[in-house]
Design an enzyme around this catalytic site. Structure first.
Site: not given
Length: 524
Positions: A463, A493, A236
């Protein structure tokens, strides 16, 4: 703004406790062991010796809880502090202490070096996240010391704190999608108080919590850990941090993996709009799964549109009148939207989302409020970690753009078109840095990394928080011969922890053997 995989373990724990026994009070006596600052020279910093010791329980700013349990083989977690310049433009000046954690490699005779993790946010504590996810990386520990850290301003590393726990309860219950001028003034005043609290707490450190300084911290970490090259696993926001590191130190990049990739070309508005579309896509997939299960799904509606219309009706009703949540706290429209978004981070939370929406429709907001609490870093005892404060501080120091509430309001139509459910929420979020006391550094980060070793860039088509398109943009921005694109056709995610044996094998093979898959490989 939604947070990263750093919250996943805490979220699952919070939901399990809520479903099993309801909410209870607890005590968290863990002290925050941040060492005092000092001054030194850069040569002394690169030659410093880390004093590894058994890890204490996580600090309150890291979310509290017990000390991490030993790994298989009774390998203990070790913690230490790294001394780094407060301001990297003055490396011989004042220093700060950054908290580190590690678990040693199982096979010392075949050890490659340290594998440094950043689990995202920004604002997530690596000290708590790495032990929480350690079982997923046990194969990598065969030849790597697993290492993570709390970046500056986060957790145990001189955390930015912006308000008291009681003030945060009130702040997160506010209407972040104002419907009239009075609500706009209320939100603006609250955001101003929040920013002033951050400045009051962090003081002179506030301008220095940005991503470029964190990247320089990682290169210092590499040297102090004794590694010629940085082996890195960024997830991320950790992909943005890794990209900035690769730009600054391309020759120092070893084997690196970026998973759940932040689009490096996106500014504040493009990033927020992308997330609105990403969360809408994830909600569409959730609703479609519900429809496909027919009567097994507790939510009303025989089409995706009907299921989502029911969700919108619930949010509209909460805007008019919050419902009972946990204790004397009620579930507001903002908290419900937060909770829905949090549950979309992983397909494994879809059943909780379904249950939470069904319960809220019946007047019980406890489960959605628990999901929102996990997003905001609120523990069962009412104490908050500093994940959201650090998130705001780092984002606002990184990005130059400053949108007023009026400018955010003008952009609402395009956000509503992108997402009927999340559009307002993400559109108004553009103004979150409007009153920040420190200027931002860039419109978007420079991640060009000519001369770097190959970086494996993993994108997930489903995602919600870092839309798939960001992976291709990262590959292009890194430059020819650097980015190696791997696609996972899945949900949630991130990809490595998404259940795909194909993704896991590709990543493990690269990190352990140095053999990258062909760019463009697709895993299902």
């Amino acid at each position: 703004m939604p947070i990263s995989t750093a919250q996943r373990a805490a979220l699952l724990t919070a939901i399990t406790v809520l479903l099993a026994a309801g909410c209870s009070d607890g005590d968290d006596d863990a002290a925050d062991p941040v060492a005092p600052t000092g001054t030194t020279g850069l040569s002394s910093l690169t030659s410093q010796k880390l004093a590894w010791a058994p890890c204490p329980p996580p600090s309150a700013a890291e979310g509290g809880g017990p000390a991490p349990s030993p790994l298989p083989g009774n390998t203990a977690w070790e913690c230490s502090f790294l001394q780094a310049p407060l301001d990297w433009s003055v490396p011989e000046g004042e220093t700060i202490e950054l908290a580190l954690i590690r678990a040693r490699a199982r096979d010392a005779s075949r050890r490659i070096g340290s594998l440094v993790f950043n689990f995202g946010g920004p604002g997530g504590s690596g000290i708590t996240a790495l032990p929480g996810f350690a079982a997923d990386y046990e194969t990598l520990r065969s030849r790597y010391d697993l290492v993570s850290f709390d970046p500056r301003g986060v957790g145990r590393s001189d955390p930015v704190e912006c308000a008291t726990d009681k003030e945060l309860d009130a702040y997160y219950a506010l209407d972040f999608t104002p419907d009239d001028l009075a609500e706009e003034r209320t939100l603006s005043d609250a955001q101003k108080r929040y920013a002033e609290g951050c400045e009051r707490d962090a003081g002179a450190a506030l301008p220095h919590v940005g991503t470029e300084n964190a990247a320089r911290d990682m290169d210092l970490m590499r040297q102090v850990l004794g590694d010629e090259k940085l082996s890195y696993f960024g997830i991320s926001y950790g992909t943005e941090l890794g990209g900035v590191y690769a730009h600054l130190f391309p020759k120092n990049v070893g084997r690196a993996v970026f998973d759940a990739v932040v689009d490096p070309d996106a500014g504040v508005e493009e990033g927020a709009l992308g997330q609105a579309k990403g969360f809408q896509l994830a909600l569409d997939n959730f609703a479609r799964d519900c429809v496909d299960r027919g009567d097994e799904c507790a939510l009303p509606g025989s089409t995706v549109a009907e299921v989502e219309a029911g969700i919108n009706d619930l949010l509209a009703a909460l805007d008019e009148e919050p419902i009972p949540g946990i204790g004397n706290r009620k579930l507001t429209q903002t908290q419900a939207t937060n909770g829905i978004a949090q549950a979309l981070y992983s397909k494994e939370f879809w059943p909780y989302l379904e249950q939470g929406l069904d319960a809220a429709d019946g007047g019980d907001g406890a489960l959605l409020l628990s999901l929102s609490d996990a997003m905001n870093g609120r523990g069962e005892d009412g104490s908050y970690s500093n994940i959201q404060a650090a998130n705001a501080a780092i984002n606002c120091v990184d990005f130059k753009e400053r949108y007023t509430l009026g400018q955010a309001k003008e952009r609402l139509p395009q956000f509503r078109e992108a997402s009927p459910v999340f559009g307002d929420f993400m559109g108004w979020s553009l103004a979150s840095c409007s009153q920040w006391p420190v200027p931002g550094a860039w419109e978007h980060p420079d991640v060009s990394a000519a001369g770097s070793a190959p970086i494996l860039v993993v994108g997930n088509t489903g995602d919600p928080a870092t839309p798939y398109e960001g992976a291709r943009a990262m590959v292009n921005a890194l430059g020819e011969g650097v980015g190696v694109e791997l696609t996972y056709e899945g949900e949630g995610h991130g990809a490595y922890n998404g259940g795909s044996a194909c993704v896991k094998k590709a990543v493990d093979t690269y990190l352990l053997e140095g053999k990258a898959p062909a760019s463009g490989t697709v895993c299902k």
